[in-house]
Design a protein around this motif. Structure first.
Motif, short mmCIF file in Angstrom:
data_model
loop_
_atom_site.label_atom_id
_atom_site.label_comp_id
_atom_site.label_asym_id
_atom_site.label_seq_id
_atom_site.Cartn_x
_atom_site.Cartn_y
_atom_site.Cartn_z
N ARG A 121 0.83 -1.13 0.17
CA ARG A 121 0.11 0.00 -0.10
C ARG A 121 0.77 1.40 -0.13
NH1 ARG A 121 -5.05 -1.76 0.91
NH2 ARG A 121 -6.10 0.17 1.56
N THR A 122 2.00 1.14 0.63
CA THR A 122 2.88 2.38 0.55
C THR A 122 3.45 2.77 -0.82
OG1 THR A 122 4.95 1.04 0.72
CG2 THR A 122 3.84 1.76 2.62
N TRP A 123 3.33 1.81 -1.99
CA TRP A 123 3.61 2.07 -3.21
C TRP A 123 2.24 2.56 -4.04
CZ3 TRP A 123 8.16 2.52 -5.25
CH2 TRP A 123 9.63 1.94 -4.63
N VAL A 124 1.17 2.86 -3.50
CA VAL A 124 0.00 3.37 -4.04
C VAL A 124 0.35 4.84 -4.47
CG1 VAL A 124 -2.37 3.75 -4.02
CG2 VAL A 124 -1.52 1.51 -3.31
N ASP A 125 -0.01 5.30 -5.61
CA ASP A 125 0.18 6.70 -6.01
C ASP A 125 -1.11 7.35 -6.07
OD1 ASP A 125 0.66 9.04 -7.69
OD2 ASP A 125 2.58 8.25 -8.20
N GLU A 126 -1.57 8.14 -5.28
CA GLU A 126 -2.84 8.85 -5.03
C GLU A 126 -3.16 9.65 -6.28
OE1 GLU A 126 -4.08 12.85 -3.18
OE2 GLU A 126 -3.68 11.21 -1.46
N VAL A 127 -2.07 10.20 -6.88
CA VAL A 127 -2.33 10.91 -8.25
C VAL A 127 -2.88 9.89 -9.42
CG1 VAL A 127 -1.49 12.71 -10.10
CG2 VAL A 127 -1.17 12.99 -7.50
N LEU A 128 -2.17 8.87 -9.42
CA LEU A 128 -2.22 7.95 -10.57
C LEU A 128 -3.66 7.45 -10.39
CD1 LEU A 128 1.19 6.36 -11.15
CD2 LEU A 128 0.29 8.55 -11.93
N ALA A 129 -3.72 7.15 -9.03
CA ALA A 129 -5.31 6.56 -8.84
C ALA A 129 -6.24 7.61 -9.33
CB ALA A 129 -5.33 6.23 -7.48
N SER A 130 -6.23 8.78 -8.82
CA SER A 130 -7.20 9.77 -9.28
C SER A 130 -7.27 9.70 -11.01
CB SER A 130 -6.90 11.17 -8.71
OG SER A 130 -7.80 12.15 -9.09
N TRP A 131 -6.14 9.96 -11.66
CA TRP A 131 -6.27 10.25 -12.88
C TRP A 131 -6.70 8.97 -13.73
CZ3 TRP A 131 -1.32 12.97 -15.00
CH2 TRP A 131 -1.00 14.08 -14.62
N ALA A 132 -6.33 7.83 -13.18
CA ALA A 132 -7.08 6.57 -13.72
C ALA A 132 -8.72 6.51 -13.46
CB ALA A 132 -6.42 5.22 -12.86
N ALA A 133 -9.01 6.85 -12.17
CA ALA A 133 -10.38 7.28 -12.07
C ALA A 133 -11.10 7.97 -13.18
CB ALA A 133 -10.79 7.62 -10.62
N CYS A 134 -10.42 9.15 -13.35
CA CYS A 134 -11.08 10.04 -14.54
C CYS A 134 -11.08 9.48 -15.86
CB CYS A 134 -10.05 11.27 -14.41
SG CYS A 134 -10.02 12.46 -13.04
N LEU A 135 -9.95 8.72 -16.15
CA LEU A 135 -9.88 8.00 -17.56
C LEU A 135 -11.06 7.02 -17.53
CD1 LEU A 135 -6.22 7.85 -18.00
CD2 LEU A 135 -7.91 9.54 -18.86
N LEU A 136 -11.23 6.17 -16.44
CA LEU A 136 -12.18 5.31 -16.40
C LEU A 136 -13.68 5.63 -16.54
CD1 LEU A 136 -10.60 2.88 -13.91
CD2 LEU A 136 -11.11 2.19 -16.12
N THR A 137 -13.86 6.88 -15.96
CA THR A 137 -15.16 7.55 -16.02
C THR A 137 -15.57 8.60 -16.96
OG1 THR A 137 -14.55 8.89 -14.26
CG2 THR A 137 -15.51 6.82 -13.59
N SER A 138 -14.55 9.16 -17.48
CA SER A 138 -14.63 9.95 -18.59
C SER A 138 -14.12 9.71 -19.97
CB SER A 138 -13.85 11.34 -18.27
OG SER A 138 -14.27 11.84 -16.82
N PRO A 139 -14.95 9.14 -20.95
CA PRO A 139 -14.55 8.84 -22.07
C PRO A 139 -14.02 9.91 -23.03
CG PRO A 139 -16.88 7.91 -21.49
CD PRO A 139 -16.32 8.77 -20.56
N ASP A 140 -14.35 11.13 -22.53
CA ASP A 140 -14.19 12.18 -23.60
C ASP A 140 -12.40 12.58 -23.35
OD1 ASP A 140 -15.16 12.90 -20.93
OD2 ASP A 140 -14.39 14.94 -21.44
N LEU A 141 -12.07 12.08 -22.41
CA LEU A 141 -10.51 12.26 -21.97
C LEU A 141 -9.69 11.24 -22.54
CD1 LEU A 141 -10.82 13.48 -18.17
CD2 LEU A 141 -10.69 15.02 -20.38
N VAL A 142 -10.24 9.97 -22.61
CA VAL A 142 -9.34 8.91 -22.87
C VAL A 142 -8.49 8.85 -24.09
CG1 VAL A 142 -9.56 6.49 -23.57
CG2 VAL A 142 -10.81 7.44 -21.66
N GLU A 143 -9.06 9.20 -25.37
CA GLU A 143 -8.30 9.44 -26.48
C GLU A 143 -7.17 10.32 -26.34
OE1 GLU A 143 -8.91 10.47 -31.31
OE2 GLU A 143 -10.72 10.62 -29.88
N GLU A 144 -7.33 11.56 -25.71
CA GLU A 144 -6.34 12.25 -25.82
C GLU A 144 -5.17 12.01 -24.74
OE1 GLU A 144 -5.62 17.23 -25.02
OE2 GLU A 144 -7.59 16.32 -24.93
#
Length: 214
Positions: A121-144
């Motif tokens: 759990r110390t290797w979890v990156d909060e920013v990456l988790a947040s950005w990944a959540a954005c990509l998984l739920t915002s199809p308009d951002l994925v292509e770019e």
């Protein structure tokens, strides 16, 4: 994948699929993990686009999952008045009349069968988790985002396929209903959405920016 990012990507993916699990069987779990891993990989290649960036995060550490666990209720809230960056009280409005937390009782995250520790759990990156959540739920951002990730140094010489993230089929969506749910993922996605949008904006060429201005 950069060796320096492999632990961060693996841990952040693991956090996502454990925090937002599938209700299906082995196939659904595999498909959900594939989608989460692709989202985290794109996020990692955007945030740490060079081997030097990856090496620096490996040395400094990605920060861990504590604030994410507090957001999802898997860890106890930070004591009232601590004022730290993960303090829910510092964002306003979560205290009861006596200063106690007004949230629901927290439920410790369950251990997986055979799990003996939580060092991952110390290797979890909060920013990456947040950005990944954005990509998984915002199809308009994925292509770019995928296009930007493929321009990073990590993608050189690789035949990379982000299809399950960018073009999920019916099975993919059925396998990851929680990971793909905008409302459920909003608390995590909202943590660093502005940073992702800024990152994508900085990767647009001058012609794109000029066209947008017109």
């Amino acid at each position: 994948m950069s060796a320096d990012l492999s632990s961060v990507i693996a841990a952040t993916t693991r956090w996502l699929v454990r925090s937002y699990p599938t209700a299906g069987g082995v196939l659904s779990a595999s498909l959900a993990e594939a989608q989460a891993r692709q989202a985290v990989t794109v996020a990692a290649w955007l945030r740490y686009p060079t081997p030097l960036d990856a090496a620096l995060v490996a040395v400094a550490g990605p920060g861990g999952a504590l604030r994410l666990d507090r957001i999802t209720g898997a860890a106890a809230p930070e004591p009232a008045g601590s004022g730290g960056p993960g303090d829910p009280d510092s964002s306003g409005g979560h205290d009861g009349p006596d200063g106690a937390s007004a949230g629901l009782p927290w439920i410790p995250v369950p251990r997986e069968p055979g799990e003996t520790g939580s060092a991952w759990r110390t290797w979890v990156d909060e920013v990456l988790a947040s950005w990944a959540a954005c990509l998984l739920t915002s199809p308009d951002l994925v292509e770019e985002a995928v296009a930007g990730a493929l321009r990073s140094e990590h993608a050189r010489g690789l035949a990379v396929d982000f299809r399950r993230l960018a073009a999920p089929d019916g099975l993919d969506r059925q396998a990851a209903p929680l990971l793909r749910h905008p409302d459920l993922m909003a608390p995590v996605a909202g943590l660093h959405r502005d940073g992702l949008l800024a990152c994508l904006g900085s990767r647009r060429g001058p012609q794109t920016g000029a066209a947008a201005a017109d």
